[in-house]
Design an enzyme around this catalytic site. Structure first.
Site: not given
Ligand code: X8Z
Ligand code: ZN
Length: 609
Positions: A381, A484, A508, A517
């Site tokens: 972060e 998957r 997400h 990304r």
């Molecule tokens: O969402 C995140 C970060 C914030 S950009 C904690 N990540 C992805 C996840 O948790 O799925 C970091 C690794 C992949």
């Molecule tokens: Zn991040």
């Protein structure tokens, strides 16, 4: 989550002057307004000012919502977001009415970025724009408020506590219970998701994109189809390493859970891999049977023993950046960040880094637990925060990363320098394990980084097909599991059908954050690490190299970060690494000793599924 602003609000940074004096004065750092007042340059100047204004408003409303979820904060956040996506779409359309002959390269790039600045475009019908915004905000809220009471537990638990069970428990029936319980959230998200796909596609097509997925793939300074091929190329290069790891872990899980649960040649049940989404397998480390006495650095127990607090975890990460020559975080960071889950209200706990005023109002929002995983996430972060600060002097439309994989890779690159030597230097461990501890270290890292790769790929391969219509609504869930299985070699613990909506159980997806990304970042961070380690003068194996304290490495990294999105990403990549192509060789070099070891271990073990 990532660079917060680029995920749901459009852009990253706003000049303080806007908030303090109400003067709309976007920072024109690289290009200047066209001499011709009626031309594209002048339009962009006005557009940037407007977007900055709306972005700050949306950021502020989002911050309040994410840290204090109520029906009122939801309404305000949805409204502000709706204004932002509506205006972005209008401005992007208007930009196409200006002649593009004789415009500067910088203005041409801004016009291109304007169309791509948001991961979501509102349809022109204001009612539909508002509706889209409501669905997205509602999905985030549903996800954030979800709780589940595992069998035998006295009270409902939030995701962090459920995740802790997934990584620490060895009780297969409890793991299944928690896995199924959490995935229920998908059902509640599904109706909003269906309508969101429809409306988001309408907005994207009004801007001339085939669909939202195609718009997401257009943000990499190359043709969207070429980008898909690039991703497949990178995956094919790292896939053999993943398959070696998969075979090894599957065999050890068979020893632990038995043949009835874990097949010899089939996919691994997703609830046994130490993580709710089987995206990081570090929780399985104690089951992998390394010879007794193998030196191992267990960060969770070190941090716990030393009674580290969340603030100390962040301070330690900050000191790393400072050792590279970056400035300390502003006082407001410490005053305004949310570092632990509040006891009295619902919040969005998924970690994210913010720059609320788009200049220096940096914040971290995270529900920190004292674990090695969260220690790494804190570095991740702060990577976003230091990137945001580095490009804050760019004009508004360039206040973004070179591409989104860069944003996700910076903090992880720093975390790769959290080596035993570094931990020893900062007094966290007393002795540095000899080289015979390298396999344990590499295995831990691989469980985190290599295991992630196909998951990083699948989330958006699936969404791209959803947005394009290739996957119809009636097959959302079955196609998710087909993918998957194909890429990750994992299977659900219990049969799943299309009444369920398992992608909705991953943050997400309801939060509308593009995911490719992270796949890119997992490749790039090793490429960055290799280049910066060289700059720092490291000569030994890559996994032992730390750039801690190297101002030379810091300068090289900082020069790339300051560019923001002002140039095509190969230019920024070249500034940081001297190379213009994304290259998985850094990752393969890093893990080469482990690959040899795994292949040795796997001599009599079937590969694949
Ligand atoms: O969402 C995140 C970060 C914030 S950009 C904690 N990540 C992805 C996840 O948790 O799925 C970091 C690794 C992949
Ligand atoms: Zn991040």
């Amino acid at each position: 989550m990532a660079d917060k602003e680029r995920t749901i609000s459009p852009l990253s940074t706003a000049p303080t002057s806007l908030l303090k004096g109400g003067v709309v004065r976007p920072n024109i750092g690289v290009s200047s307004v066209d001499d011709d007042d009626s031309g594209l340059g002048s339009f962009l100047h006005r557009a940037e000012a407007r977007l900055l204004d709306l972005s700050v408003e949306s950021q502020v409303a989002d911050w309040v919502y994410d840290t204090y979820i109520t029906p009122d904060s939801e309404l305000l956040a949805a409204r502000a977001f709706s204004r932002l996506i509506g205006s972005t779409a209008e401005l992007a359309k208007e930009s196409t009415s200006y002649p593009v002959e004789n415009v500067s390269a910088s203005d041409a790039r801004k016009a291109k970025l304007l169309r791509l600045s948001l991961p979501l475009v509102a349809p022109s019908d204001p009612a539909e724009a508002e509706e889209l915004s409501r669905h997205v905000t509602a999905m985030r809220g549903t996800f954030a408020k979800e709780r589940f009471t595992p069998t035998g537990y006295p009270e409902p638990l939030p995701l962090e506590a459920l995740s802790r069970i997934m990584s620490d428990s060895r009780d297969a029936s409890l793991l299944e219970n928690v896995w199924v319980g959490w995935h229920e959230v998908g059902r509640a998200i599904r109706p909003d998701f269906v309508r969101y796909v429809e409306l988001a596609n309408r907005g994207a097509s009004e801007l001339g994109f085939a669909d939202t997925g195609s718009m997401w793939r257009s943000k990499y300074d190359m043709d969207p189809e070429a980008f898909s091929r690039e991703v497949d190329r990178l995956w094919s290069e790292v896939e053999p390493l993943y398959r070696s790891l998969h075979a090894f872990v599957r065999r050890k899980l068979r020893d632990q859970y038995g043949d009835a649960l874990v097949p010899e040649r089939g996919p691994i049940p997703a609830h046994l891999l130490g993580n709710m989404w089987a995206q990081s397998w570090e929780g399985t480390f104690p089951l992998l049977g390394l010879p007794p006495g193998t030196p191992d650095v267990n960060l969770t127990s070190i941090l716990t023993t030393r009674k580290y607090t969340p603030v100390e975890m962040v301070r330690t990460a900050e000191r790393f950046f400072v050792s590279l020559g970056f400035g300390p975080l502003p006082d407001t960071f410490w005053q305004r960040s949310m570092l632990v889950r509040p006891r009295d209200r619902d919040v969005v706990c998924h970690a994210s880094a913010w720059d609320v005023d788009f200049v220096e109002d940096l914040r971290l929002k995270m529900c920190i637990e004292i674990t090695g995983e969260d220690f790494m996430t804190v570095h991740h972060e702060l990577g976003h925060n230091y990137y945001q600060r580095a490009y804050a002097r760019q004009p508004f439309l360039f206040r973004d990363s070179a591409h989104d994989g860069f944003h996700e890779a910076i903090g992880d690159t720093i975390a790769l320098s959290v080596t035993p030597e570094y931990l020893h230097r900062i007094g966290l461990i007393d002795t540095v394990p000899e080289a015979d501890g390298d396999i344990a270290l590499l295995l831990r890292r691989a469980l985190e980084k290599v295991a992630f790769l196909p998951f990083g790929l699948v989330v958006d391969k699936w969404r791209w097909d959803v947005f394009s219509g290739e996957i119809p609504e009636s097959e959302y869930n079955t196609s998710w599991w087909e993918m998957r299985r194909r890429y990750q070699g994992v299977a659900p613990p219990v049969p799943r059908d299309n009444r369920e909506f398992d992608p909705g159980a991953k943050y997400h997806v309801p939060a509308n954050v593009p995911y490719m990304r992270y796949f890119l970042a997992h490749i790039l961070q090793f490429q960055f690490h290799r280049a910066l380690a060289r700059e720092a003068g490291a000569t030994g194996p890559l996994h032992r190299a730390s750039i801690y304290g190297s101002e030379a490495a810091g300068r090289q990294l900082g020069a790339g970060l300051e560019m923001g999105a002002s140039h095509e990403w190969p230019d920024a990549l070249e500034t940081i690494t001297g190379e213009r192509r994304m290259d998985s060789q850094g990752l393969l070099d890093y893990f080469a000793p482990l690959k040899r070891w795994l292949d040795e271990q796997n001599r009599d073990t079937p590969l694949g599924w």
